[in-house]
Write a protein that holds these residues in place. Structure first.
Motif, mmCIF file in Angstrom:
data_model
loop_
_atom_site.group_PDB
_atom_site.id
_atom_site.type_symbol
_atom_site.label_atom_id
_atom_site.label_comp_id
_atom_site.label_asym_id
_atom_site.label_seq_id
_atom_site.Cartn_x
_atom_site.Cartn_y
_atom_site.Cartn_z
ATOM 1 N N SER A 110 0.271 1.030 -3.895
ATOM 2 C CA SER A 110 1.470 1.683 -3.365
ATOM 3 C C SER A 110 2.634 1.580 -4.338
ATOM 4 O O SER A 110 3.440 2.521 -4.460
ATOM 5 C CB SER A 110 1.843 1.083 -2.013
ATOM 6 O OG SER A 110 0.844 1.369 -1.054
ATOM 7 N N VAL A 138 -5.352 -3.405 -4.251
ATOM 8 C CA VAL A 138 -4.823 -3.423 -2.884
ATOM 9 C C VAL A 138 -4.385 -4.822 -2.495
ATOM 10 O O VAL A 138 -3.282 -5.017 -1.973
ATOM 11 C CB VAL A 138 -5.867 -2.892 -1.886
ATOM 12 C CG1 VAL A 138 -5.361 -3.043 -0.450
ATOM 13 C CG2 VAL A 138 -6.187 -1.433 -2.183
ATOM 14 N N THR A 230 -2.834 0.333 2.832
ATOM 15 C CA THR A 230 -1.753 0.510 1.862
ATOM 16 C C THR A 230 -0.548 1.177 2.521
ATOM 17 O O THR A 230 -0.689 1.931 3.498
ATOM 18 C CB THR A 230 -2.185 1.381 0.664
ATOM 19 O OG1 THR A 230 -2.441 2.716 1.125
ATOM 20 C CG2 THR A 230 -3.424 0.814 -0.026
#
Length: 305
Positions: A110, A138, A230
């Motif tokens: 992200s 992640v 996410t």
């Protein structure tokens, strides 16, 4: 801050004294240090003594035929040496010969997609000779064997075996589509918002809705909804009208600017987690490319852009 004020603030001794100290410590000899620095033995000895007077501590024990670092001298040497290495790396990275250089960055998915991507063009335009390889991840807890030049993680900063530097903090906000926006005070808006549609949860942070409700004096039960791994996925689901989400404000900014989402509440939720630059303890040197990239990251975080 002027140069005089900076020197006063940081109590920095002259660079020549530090060079003399580092070379003498490495060789355990004024004579060998003098040969390396192209100075006389007396000049190096004088510079080291000047540094000791400046600091108020002896850095070497003068033995009959050798030198030995004192306890405080041994403690002072590593940061001095790292400072020279960082300065050399930054100088080489900024002013060295242009060539085909590669930087490997590991960072949360992200962060890469929502924060770095809109800004990265500024770095590539300024440093066109540095190629960037991005490894998106992640989970910060995942163990990776492959070494990287810059390692960026999101969490509480507690990673044993690593030195950490907090790069960026951000409050969390609730977001939704404009057609789902409730009117009224935040407490009433939150109750109506969570009652009539599924909530979007980011895995690992499923208590965010309860924490936000608690800050408004509301006891909100844990509600079912959609779990994603996410923030990027949470924002896309919110944009699609699945339901509201709580995400980091910096990550939501592009969606708010484009009008895809709006703030569901005026309230924000402070987060204890942050983005950290992570370095394995004991790593001796940072690459020139990493030094330049990290300096650029700090500038971007300081903004505004």
């Amino acid at each position: 801050m002027t140069e005089t004020n900076a020197a006063s603030t940081y109590r920095l001794p002259p660079l020549a004294w530090l060079r003399a100290f580092e070379a003498t410590a490495r060789h355990s000899s004024f004579t060998k240090a003098a040969a390396e620095l192209n100075l006389t033995q007396a000049a190096v000895s004088h510079q080291v003594r000047s540094l000791e007077r400046h600091l108020g501590f002896l850095l070497f024990e003068r033995l009959p035929r050798s030198l030995k670092l004192t306890e405080i001298g041994a403690a002072y040497l590593p940061p001095v040496r790292r400072s020279f290495e960082d300065l050399a790396s930054a100088t080489d990275g900024l002013f060295g010969p242009v060539g085909n250089r590669t930087l490997t960055l590991r960072a949360p998915t992200s962060f890469v997609a929502l924060w770095l991507a809109p800004r990265l063009k500024r770095f590539t335009e300024r440093f066109p000779d540095i190629s960037i390889r991005v490894a998106s991840v992640v989970w910060a807890q995942t163990h990776y064997e492959e070494p990287v030049d810059v390692d960026l993680r999101y969490g509480d900063g507690n990673w044993p075996g690593y030195a950490v530097e907090c790069l960026m903090t951000s409050d969390a906000i609730a977001v939704c589509r404009a057609d789902a926006l409730e009117q009224g005070e935040d407490d009433n808006r939150l109750v109506r918002l969570t009652a009539r549609r599924p909530l979007i949860h980011v895995t690992g942070y499923e208590d965010m809705w309860q924490r936000l409700a608690g800050s408004l004096g509301i006891a909100l039960p844990r509600l079912s909804g959609v779990n994603v791994d996410t923030t990027m996925a949470a924002l896309e689901l919110a944009t699609a009208g699945v339901g509201p989400a709580i995400v980091q404000q910096d990550f939501a900014a592009p969606y708010l600017a484009r009008g895809q989402l709006v703030k569901a509440l005026d309230s924000t939720l402070p987060l204890k987690e942050a983005h950290y630059l992570v370095t394995p303890e004991g790593r001796q040197r940072t690459t020139a490319e990493a030094t330049v990239f990290i300096a650029w990251l700090r500038t971007e975080v300081a903004g505004p852009h």
